[in-house]
Design a protein around this motif. Structure first.
Motif, PDB file in Angstrom:
ATOM      1  N   UNK A   7     -94.379 -33.153 -24.290  1.00  0.00           N
ATOM      2  CA  UNK A   7     -93.821 -32.361 -25.380  1.00  0.00           C
ATOM      3  C   UNK A   7     -92.444 -33.001 -26.049  1.00  0.00           C
ATOM      4  N   UNK A   8     -92.125 -32.777 -27.292  1.00  0.00           N
ATOM      5  CA  UNK A   8     -90.938 -33.130 -27.921  1.00  0.00           C
ATOM      6  C   UNK A   8     -90.098 -31.815 -27.802  1.00  0.00           C
ATOM      7  N   UNK A   9     -88.968 -31.871 -26.985  1.00  0.00           N
ATOM      8  CA  UNK A   9     -88.181 -30.679 -26.774  1.00  0.00           C
ATOM      9  C   UNK A   9     -86.708 -30.884 -27.532  1.00  0.00           C
ATOM     10  N   UNK A  10     -86.401 -29.806 -28.073  1.00  0.00           N
ATOM     11  CA  UNK A  10     -85.150 -29.360 -28.636  1.00  0.00           C
ATOM     12  C   UNK A  10     -84.501 -28.271 -28.063  1.00  0.00           C
ATOM     13  N   UNK A  11     -83.528 -28.394 -27.079  1.00  0.00           N
ATOM     14  CA  UNK A  11     -82.873 -27.401 -26.595  1.00  0.00           C
ATOM     15  C   UNK A  11     -81.432 -26.841 -26.841  1.00  0.00           C
ATOM     16  N   UNK A  12     -81.549 -25.402 -27.102  1.00  0.00           N
ATOM     17  CA  UNK A  12     -80.049 -25.000 -27.468  1.00  0.00           C
ATOM     18  C   UNK A  12     -79.754 -23.938 -26.667  1.00  0.00           C
ATOM     19  N   UNK A  13     -78.643 -23.550 -26.252  1.00  0.00           N
ATOM     20  CA  UNK A  13     -77.901 -22.792 -25.557  1.00  0.00           C
ATOM     21  C   UNK A  13     -77.794 -21.300 -25.795  1.00  0.00           C
ATOM     22  N   UNK A  14     -77.809 -21.005 -27.079  1.00  0.00           N
ATOM     23  CA  UNK A  14     -77.864 -19.712 -27.323  1.00  0.00           C
ATOM     24  C   UNK A  14     -78.804 -19.304 -29.047  1.00  0.00           C
TER      25      UNK A  14
END
Length: 259
Positions: free
Chosen positions: A30-37
């Protein structure tokens, strides 16, 4: 022209857990864009449309419920599956989220297989619904050209790679012909060169989306695989002799007059 990966927006404030989920999903192709909030995630979502959103429930600044309610107000996100991750959730809160429209839950701790299966199930369901209720305007039924098998195959490849950059070499290889033969056959059947045919094919698809109610021009740019907003707008104006914005306004006015 490789298959486009499923694009996931992950919003998780726990750094260790977020990093683990991001790595595991990436390893699952998968292509993942991770954000902290939620605030950081919302800023990204204002300019980008993923295939699925996965958010922790309890977060500082903006929790998962608040984020969900904000993005669901935007029509372009109404069909994007939304999964909530939580460690503890009583029945009243859980029922409230389901009533709001949240698609699924993942309870901590969980195994990576669970989240992968749930993602794939929701994405496949979304695709099947879209296919059923938004039949492709370029299906075999609508094609009435001579040598339609060639054009049908070409159109199917273009549809499959609508969001991707088309490489003429790869395209000709999929059709088992040379690049020069590809151009000659397209010219013979459509009086257009291959590049023009592909560009106008994508613009026709944009027009279909507009007629279905789409108003976000950047979304049209992304869905039709144009390299930039300006190139899309210039091509649209050249093809239809009207700007995308004015065309959208004319469609809206026409629909309003019918009410």
């Amino acid at each position: 022209m490789k298959n486009t990966k499923t694009r996931i927006v992950l919003i998780e404030d726990d750094l260790a857990l977020g990093n683990s989920i991001s790595e595991l999903l990436t390893l699952s192709d998968f292509e993942v864009n991770w954000f902290k909030d939620g605030v950081e995630g919302l800023l990204y979502l204002n300019k980008n449309i993923p295939d699925i959103i996965i958010s922790d429930f309890m977060m500082p600044h903006m929790n998962g419920e608040e984020l969900f309610l904000i993005i669901r107000k935007n029509r372009k996100f109404q069909t994007i599956p939304f999964i909530i991750i939580t460690a503890n959730m009583d029945d009243d809160v859980k029922f409230k989220q389901l009533k709001n429209g949240v698609n699924d839950f993942i309870m901590k701790p969980f195994k990576v297989k669970e989240i992968v299966y749930k993602i794939n199930n929701l994405i496949n369901l979304k695709k099947n619904i879209e296919k059923k209720f938004c039949p492709d305007p370029f299906s075999k039924i609508t094609i009435q050209l001579s040598e339609k098998d060639f054009i049908t195959t070409l159109n199917e490849i273009l549809i499959k790679n609508m969001k991707s950059k088309i490489d003429m070499g790869e395209l000709s290889n999929e059709l088992f012909i040379s690049k020069s033969t590809l151009d000659k056959r397209v010219r013979k059947l459509t009086t257009k060169n291959a590049s023009q045919y592909i560009r106008e094919f994508r613009l026709d698809y944009a027009v279909k989306l507009i007629n279905l109610g789409e108003k976000n021009i950047q979304y049209l740019v992304d869905e039709t695989g144009f390299s930039s907003f300006s190139y899309f707008s210039t091509s649209f104006k050249s093809y239809l002799d009207v700007t995308p914005r004015d065309f959208i306004k004319s469609i809206q006015a026409e629909k309003q007059s019918l009410l």
